[in-house]
Scaffold this active site. Sequence first.
Site, PDB file in Angstrom:
ATOM      1  N   ILE A 157       9.981   0.287 -10.260  1.00 41.80           N
ATOM      2  CA  ILE A 157       8.692  -0.392 -10.327  1.00 41.80           C
ATOM      3  C   ILE A 157       7.575   0.623 -10.471  1.00 41.80           C
ATOM      4  CG2 ILE A 157       9.397  -2.500  -9.150  1.00 41.80           C
ATOM      5  CD1 ILE A 157       8.432  -1.383  -6.545  1.00 41.80           C
ATOM      6  N   GLU A 158       6.455   0.173 -11.009  1.00 44.71           N
ATOM      7  CA  GLU A 158       5.417   1.114 -11.441  1.00 44.71           C
ATOM      8  C   GLU A 158       4.777   1.882 -10.298  1.00 44.71           C
ATOM      9  OE1 GLU A 158       1.422  -1.392 -12.259  1.00 44.71           O
ATOM     10  OE2 GLU A 158       3.154  -2.134 -13.359  1.00 44.71           O
ATOM     11  N   GLN A 159       4.782   1.329  -9.092  1.00 48.39           N
ATOM     12  CA  GLN A 159       4.207   2.051  -7.958  1.00 48.39           C
ATOM     13  C   GLN A 159       5.042   3.283  -7.606  1.00 48.39           C
ATOM     14  OE1 GLN A 159       4.495  -1.204  -8.201  1.00 48.39           O
ATOM     15  NE2 GLN A 159       2.388  -1.947  -8.022  1.00 48.39           N
TER      16      GLN A 159
END
Length: 546
Positions: free
Chosen positions: A327-329
């Site tokens: 995920i982008e985080q």
Amino acid sequence: MSKHITPAQAAALIPDHAVVTVSSSSGLGCPDLMLRAIGEHFEATGHPRNLTTLHPIAAGDMSGIKGIDHIAKKGLLTKIIGGSYPSGPSSAEPPLIWQMIGANEIPAYNVPSGILFDMHREAAAKRPGVITKIGLDTFVDPDRQGCAMNEAAQREPVVRKIEFADEEWLYFPNIIPQVAIIRATTADEHGNLTYEHEGAYLGGLDQALAARNNGGIVIAQVKRITKQGSLKPHDVRVPGMLVDYIIVDPEQKQTTQTVYDPAISGEIFRPLESFRVPEFNVQKVIARRVAQELEAGSCVNLGFGISANVPRILMEEGLHGSVTWVIEQGAVGGVPLLDFAFGCASNADAYMPSPYQFTYFQGGGFDASLLSFLEIGRDGSVNVSRLSFRPHVTAGAGGFVDITARAKKIVFSGMFNAGAKLGIEGGRLVIEKEGKLKKLVNETEHVTFSGSRAVAQGQDITYVTERCVMKLTPQGIMLTEIAPGVDLQAHILEQSEFPLIISPELKLMDVALFRDEPLGLTLPEKPQRILQEQIEGGRSWLSHVS
């Protein structure tokens, strides 16, 4: 001299007309106390004035962490550039920042999160800006909106199209921050920062480098301060040489509506049975069908929405661990969390800083991406970033453009139209009443993903809904599967604004998807990566073949 100061003292250090970059992801890692202090200092003194703020990912939410809304005040904020913005239900009052944007009180821009992180790295190295193909033929492109969210922004472009090496590129000139506001868990007296209670590292290091290398200051909000020399050097994510000031908020939340959960920061691992399996409903049917698109051994990006439940589908099927989620985080592996904790993961294998996760995404290094849609256009384009009648319902694009620009395979999921009354009976979909709002439209309000560019690049694009599955082809969108109980003409063809191509091999969706018991799902193995020598223009070079 001590770097520890009060929030009020830190707010007084920010000059008028400064460019301020803020590290956050909605409630995750949000330096909320520092943002509140800036707003309070402005109310008391009239300063700082006319700030430009940069937000690679949104600061704050609509569920208790105000974030950017603390400084969404006339005179204080003069321009905002964000990868995403606080979002929430249409029934709720829009955040103050959305009210300012809608009233054209400040220019506002939605720049893809990965590009914003790239801009910080380029600014830190004192290079002239970012040249990229990410965003071509989307709302990012100057031929469309050029990232502008309102009329005020259209008058001050942040991106332009250029020719370089005989190809077309987007060019984002650097925006140099004078102040970086970042967050961590612990600081020592020298300013070394560790993130042991955080759910992600985000981009604090890159943002600090950009400000410090250009003569600016770095303010770090932390939960606690410890003695200099007491932190293990391998644990330090931002060295004290980059941190000028420290403020302490012992009550800072880990993420939205979460004070502290040690499983989010990887300090403990949760038993698999502690994760909630989705209840049986239409959304679960869609998530199950999306799961059928996966290969074991693959690395798969996951977005917000229906597809966020796919890891729970694999868990229910006894396939947890067969796919690595990213995920982008920054979380890699484990179980991505839902609802208010989205953007976090439990039982993760690793946490990458967000800027490097986005480098992975922009280069198409992963195997597939599972994302949502609001609208699908005739050419296969997708809108997830704008609904003009209620803009705060969407967060903007976030990392969506970075992720989809070169993804090998994308599975978009969502309801076929909005507002339909649906049920499931006897292994069949029951459509009791059609929705009033069509999602398959001649032209999307915003192009967050370009269908025509996907066709040109040979990307594998699938759209999964409760009543059918569709594929993007060079000729248009092709209907490949239909749900049991669905009338092709009335429930699909008449509910689209444009004609769909019907596959000569049209088949029923798997009936097991519509029954309340495990599917017995199996995933084919992803082919092993090898290197194969190729010849091009008289030169020998190696390329990956999967």
